[in-house]
Design a protein around this motif. Structure first.
Motif, short mmCIF file in Angstrom:
data_model
loop_
_atom_site.label_atom_id
_atom_site.label_comp_id
_atom_site.label_asym_id
_atom_site.label_seq_id
_atom_site.Cartn_x
_atom_site.Cartn_y
_atom_site.Cartn_z
N GLY A 1 0.82 -1.21 0.00
CA GLY A 1 0.00 0.00 0.00
C GLY A 1 0.85 1.25 0.00
N ALA A 2 1.11 1.81 1.18
CA ALA A 2 1.93 3.02 1.29
C ALA A 2 2.60 3.03 2.65
CB ALA A 2 1.06 4.27 1.11
N GLN A 3 3.62 3.87 2.78
CA GLN A 3 4.34 3.97 4.05
C GLN A 3 4.82 5.40 4.24
OE1 GLN A 3 7.01 0.86 5.87
NE2 GLN A 3 8.57 2.29 5.17
N GLU A 4 4.56 5.95 5.43
CA GLU A 4 4.97 7.31 5.77
C GLU A 4 6.12 7.26 6.76
OE1 GLU A 4 5.41 11.28 6.02
OE2 GLU A 4 3.76 10.44 4.82
N THR A 5 7.17 8.02 6.48
CA THR A 5 8.23 8.25 7.46
C THR A 5 7.94 9.58 8.12
OG1 THR A 5 9.85 7.03 6.16
CG2 THR A 5 10.69 8.56 7.82
N PHE A 6 7.93 9.62 9.44
CA PHE A 6 7.62 10.85 10.14
C PHE A 6 8.60 11.04 11.30
CE2 PHE A 6 5.27 7.57 12.36
CZ PHE A 6 5.41 7.89 13.70
N ALA A 7 8.68 12.29 11.75
CA ALA A 7 9.56 12.63 12.87
C ALA A 7 8.71 12.98 14.08
CB ALA A 7 10.46 13.81 12.51
N ALA A 8 9.10 12.47 15.23
CA ALA A 8 8.45 12.79 16.49
C ALA A 8 9.41 13.63 17.33
CB ALA A 8 8.07 11.52 17.25
N HIS A 9 8.92 14.75 17.82
CA HIS A 9 9.73 15.65 18.64
C HIS A 9 9.07 15.72 20.02
CE1 HIS A 9 11.68 17.01 14.91
NE2 HIS A 9 10.46 17.05 14.40
N LEU A 10 9.71 15.12 21.01
CA LEU A 10 9.16 15.06 22.36
C LEU A 10 10.03 15.88 23.30
CD1 LEU A 10 8.33 11.25 22.69
CD2 LEU A 10 6.97 13.05 21.61
N THR A 11 9.38 16.60 24.20
CA THR A 11 10.09 17.31 25.26
C THR A 11 9.77 16.63 26.57
OG1 THR A 11 9.95 19.41 24.06
CG2 THR A 11 10.47 19.51 26.41
N LEU A 12 10.79 16.11 27.22
CA LEU A 12 10.62 15.36 28.46
C LEU A 12 10.92 16.27 29.65
CD1 LEU A 12 10.89 13.16 26.25
CD2 LEU A 12 12.10 11.77 27.94
N ALA A 13 10.02 16.32 30.59
CA ALA A 13 10.22 17.16 31.77
C ALA A 13 11.52 16.78 32.46
CB ALA A 13 9.04 17.00 32.73
N GLY A 14 12.34 17.79 32.72
CA GLY A 14 13.57 17.57 33.46
C GLY A 14 14.71 16.98 32.66
N LEU A 15 14.50 16.68 31.38
CA LEU A 15 15.57 16.11 30.57
C LEU A 15 15.82 16.88 29.28
CD1 LEU A 15 15.04 12.25 30.95
CD2 LEU A 15 17.01 13.59 31.72
N TYR B 1 12.97 11.42 17.32
CA TYR B 1 13.20 10.12 16.68
C TYR B 1 12.31 10.03 15.44
CZ TYR B 1 8.84 8.58 18.95
OH TYR B 1 7.54 8.45 19.36
N ARG B 2 12.61 9.05 14.61
CA ARG B 2 11.84 8.83 13.40
C ARG B 2 11.25 7.43 13.41
NH1 ARG B 2 15.10 12.76 12.52
NH2 ARG B 2 14.47 14.44 11.09
N SER B 3 10.06 7.34 12.86
CA SER B 3 9.39 6.06 12.77
C SER B 3 8.67 5.99 11.44
CB SER B 3 8.42 5.88 13.94
OG SER B 3 7.94 4.55 13.99
N THR B 4 8.09 4.83 11.16
CA THR B 4 7.36 4.65 9.92
C THR B 4 5.93 4.23 10.22
OG1 THR B 4 8.13 2.37 9.74
CG2 THR B 4 9.40 4.06 8.57
N MET B 5 5.06 4.62 9.33
CA MET B 5 3.64 4.35 9.48
C MET B 5 3.14 3.64 8.22
SD MET B 5 0.50 7.08 9.89
CE MET B 5 1.43 8.04 11.08
N PRO B 6 2.96 2.32 8.23
CA PRO B 6 2.42 1.63 7.07
C PRO B 6 0.92 1.90 6.94
CG PRO B 6 2.81 0.07 8.83
CD PRO B 6 3.34 1.38 9.31
N LEU B 7 0.45 1.98 5.70
CA LEU B 7 -0.96 2.19 5.44
C LEU B 7 -1.45 1.18 4.42
CD1 LEU B 7 0.47 5.38 5.39
CD2 LEU B 7 -1.92 5.81 5.93
N GLN B 8 -2.70 0.78 4.55
CA GLN B 8 -3.31 -0.16 3.62
C GLN B 8 -4.64 0.40 3.15
OE1 GLN B 8 -3.65 -3.88 5.72
NE2 GLN B 8 -1.70 -4.63 4.91
N LEU B 9 -4.99 0.01 1.91
CA LEU B 9 -6.29 0.38 1.39
C LEU B 9 -7.26 -0.75 1.74
CD1 LEU B 9 -7.85 2.49 -0.24
CD2 LEU B 9 -7.37 1.13 -2.29
N ILE B 10 -8.15 -0.46 2.67
CA ILE B 10 -9.13 -1.44 3.12
C ILE B 10 -10.49 -1.02 2.54
CG2 ILE B 10 -10.15 -2.61 5.09
CD1 ILE B 10 -7.12 -2.98 4.81
N GLY B 11 -10.93 -1.78 1.57
CA GLY B 11 -12.15 -1.37 0.88
C GLY B 11 -11.89 -0.07 0.15
#
Length: 690
Positions: free
Chosen positions: A238-252, A257-267
């Motif tokens: 189907g398709a796949q998205e690469t995206f970036a996550a930017h998190l701010t952690l209290a006190g740190l 980081y980067r991750s991928t999001m697979p997608l499928q066409l369902i119906g």
């Protein structure tokens, strides 16, 4: 009319539509003339998904969203067509301000494009516009005709309470959400921690979907999160998205980081094919993330020789204090502080808290269900605390403290290196009380005559200029007198300065303007905003509003006010030839500096030496290197006779000094002998440098 490629009457969806009120809506999505399709072109029971034919019964597909470009094609009223059950597009949280960063307008994106033609019409792929996205192609739809029994311009079909708007135009396409649209909506919902909305975009979301995503935020103490799509590519599945996550952690701090999001066409819907790895690429079922945080010990504040300043007498107020951060204070200080962290709350500990405290280190750990760490996913390096080296000379600080220990009244002492402006000693007596050496606001009394004399010398006066020193002088009905009602008649300006004759200086001031006095005060930094790491007072010279105030200011008794730190910098300026902002930190950049005309400096040195040799400061006339000074007896309050503070400012060798004893009386009698003790015990410059 031939209806060979109409919807199968046995199709449950078609039957459902016919049941919606008995009125049939027909729109030809491909041909504006509503021509009949060729039977061969329509296929024999095959449904087109994307660009590949798949066997199966013909089914009628309901639209889920309008092509955005239809709105520009026609100004006609919109037609509302039903969306599939449970689908609302765009979701309300995706159309408001969200934490999704739009995809850059340009960038590498892989897409697959094929073209299929029939004898009767060219198919078109509807898209859902998403800022910056270049989508994987949605499946092409074959020509579909909907028969209208009753002619209407627009129809509203309601299914499961959801409506999607379509704008009529010459061509109409079933609106199929694109992969990029799903990605944008999913990331927007994530940024708002709307787990239910995210699950609605997931194919067969597991029961713990929301809990897994919430755990990431809770276990890591995330206080801010943004997500940005980066690249959408087609895949065999189907398709796949690469995206970036930017998190701010209290006190740190921040973690990206980067991750991928697979997608499928369902119906007819693109959906996220979710696993825990979408949330964070290291996650698998049965695992979770945890965090650690380690605070380093605070560094010390040091004297100029590297000795801990805490070991130096009367330095506690300079150092300041440290206390656990309250919730409010930690929030105000921002990352990386948490309630309970040791933070500076006063003095240098507060001013240089970030350097002295360093930065906490920590790890994001991948743990199994038993809480056993398996490995570190990310490490926060932190920063080592840095000691702070001040300009304080332990020897001078100790000597000054010893001198003031014998004084029963509140007092303050400051010493400055005349060549650099570095502060060598700061004593506020008694210890642990009001920091009067830095922020005390006092009338300068006759020590201000150094500044008035600067204006007079620039106006043409010399040490030899004749002036008169009567016992009193009247200014607009206000009578000014000399201390002890002294009078010296006609004398030189040098002698008037040495004897600190008030009436002579008021006569001199009559030849000076308010602006002349104000400019001279500014030359020495009075009232200027020079930087200093801890609270300090630079003084004030309000513009005189009357002749009486002008006369009083000229002898340091009007509305002018100063601190011991400021007056020490005045003495250092005469010694060096230029006023320099005092400096307390060894590696701090030099502050502002104002040069004083050399002839003015030369004459001031003559006058200040005369104070010690033949004037009011003879108590400080020591053997050896000469002492230059000016006494001051500053009246304050409303008592009769008025109470007075005792001042003594000046320099010897490369050490400038300023001392005040509150309510001490005459400067030459009380303050000058105390400074003489300090100077007599002070090692010579040669010995200090060894």
């Amino acid at each position: 009319m031939d209806t060979a490629d109409r919807d199968d009457p046995d199709d449950p969806e078609a039957t459902g539509d016919a049941a919606l009120g008995g009125t049939q809506l027909v729109l030809d999505y491909d041909s504006p003339t509503h021509e009949e399709p060729d039977a061969e072109a329509s296929g024999d029971g095959a449904e087109e998904i994307g660009h590949a034919r798949q066997p199966g019964p013909k089914t009628r597909r309901r639209t889920t969203a309008a092509r955005p470009d239809h709105a520009a094609d026609s100004a006609s009223p919109t037609t509302s067509v039903a969306a599939p059950p449970g689908w609302v597009w765009p979701p309300p949280w995706a159309t408001s301000a969200s934490s999704v960063t739009p995809r850059p307008a340009e960038g590498p994106t892989e897409t697959t494009e094929t073209t299929e033609t029939t004898e009767t019409a060219e198919t078109e792929t509807p898209t859902l516009a998403t800022a910056g996205h270049q989508d994987a192609p949605a499946p092409q739809r074959r020509r579909t005709r909907v028969i209208v029994a009753t002619a209407i311009a627009a129809a509203v079909v309601l299914v499961a309470g959801a409506t999607i708007a379509l704008t009529p135009s010459t061509k109409h396409h079933a609106a199929i959400p694109t992969p990029s649209g799903v990605v944008t909506a999913y990331l927007a919902a994530w940024g708002h921690q709307n787990w239910a909305a995210m699950a609605n975009l997931v194919n067969d979301a597991p029961a713990d979907f929301g809990a897994t995503n919430q755990a990431l935020m809770t276990d890591l103490d995330v206080i801010a999160a943004t997500f940005a799509p980066e690249a959408l590519t087609t895949t065999p599945a189907g398709a796949q998205e690469t995206f970036a996550a930017h998190l701010t952690l209290a006190g740190l701090g921040s973690w990206t980081y980067r991750s991928t999001m697979p997608l499928q066409l369902i119906g007819r819907r693109w959906l996220v094919d979710w696993t825990p790895a979408v949330t964070e690429p290291d996650l698998v079922a049965g695992m979770h993330l945890a965090r650690t945080r380690t605070l380093p010990g605070r560094a010390q504040v040091l004297a100029a020789n590297g000795e801990p300043l805490a070991n130096v007498p009367d330095a506690a107020e300079l150092i300041g204090s440290v206390a656990p951060a309250t919730t409010t204070l930690a929030a105000a200080m921002g990352t990386p502080y948490l309630p309970g962290d040791a933070v500076g709350v006063s003095g240098l500990e507060q001013a240089y808290n970030y350097e002295l405290a360093g930065q906490p280190s920590g790890d994001i750990l991948l743990e199994n269900m038993a809480g056993m760490p398996l490995r570190s996913v990310h490490h926060f390096v932190g920063a080592a605390p840095q000691p702070l080296v001040t300009t304080i000379d332990p020897t001078m600080q100790s000597l000054a403290d010893d001198v003031l220990d014998d004084v029963s009244l509140p007092a303050a002492f400051v010493a400055i290196d005349t060549s650099t402006g570095d502060v060598r000693a700061i004593i506020s007596h008694p210890d642990g009380g009001y920091p009067r050496a830095l922020i005390g606001s006092y009338p300068p009394g006759s020590t201000f005559k150094v500044i008035t004399t600067t204006a007079a010398l620039e106006d043409g006066f010399t040490p030899e200029t004749s002036v008169t020193c009567p016992p009193s002088i009247d200014v607009s009905g206000k009578t000014f007198t000399n201390a002890e009602h002294e009078q010296f008649g006609t004398i030189s300006f040098e002698r008037a300065f040495a004897q600190s004759c008030n009436t002579a200086f008021i006569g001199v001031a009559e030849k000076l303007s308010d602006a002349d006095l104000e400019a001279a005060a500014a030359t020495y930094g009075v009232g200027s905003d020079w930087a200093f790491p801890i609270p300090h007072y630079t003084g004030a010279f309000p513009m005189p509003q009357s002749a009486v105030q002008h006369a009083a200011d000229a002898i340091g008794q009007g509305t002018v006010s100063v601190s011991p730190l400021e007056m020490c910098s005045v003495a250092a300026a005469v010694a060096s030839g230029a006023w320099q902002a005092p400096r307390l930190i060894e590696d701090a950049p030099a502050g502002p500096s104002t040069p004083i005309p050399p002839d003015v400096i030369a004459n001031l040195r003559i006058l200040m030496r005369s104070v010690v040799t033949s004037g009011t400061g003879t108590a400080a006339d020591l053997a050896g290197d000469p002492v230059y000074a000016k006494t001051g007896t500053a009246e304050y309050g409303t008592a009769t006779p008025p109470h007075t503070h005792a001042w003594f400012i000046g320099w010897r060798d490369n050490v400038a000094f300023a001392l005040i004893v509150e309510a001490g009386g005459f400067g030459g009698v009380v303050a000058a002998p105390l400074v003489a003790r300090f100077l007599a015990d002070l090692p010579s410059p040669t010995a200090q440098n060894q």
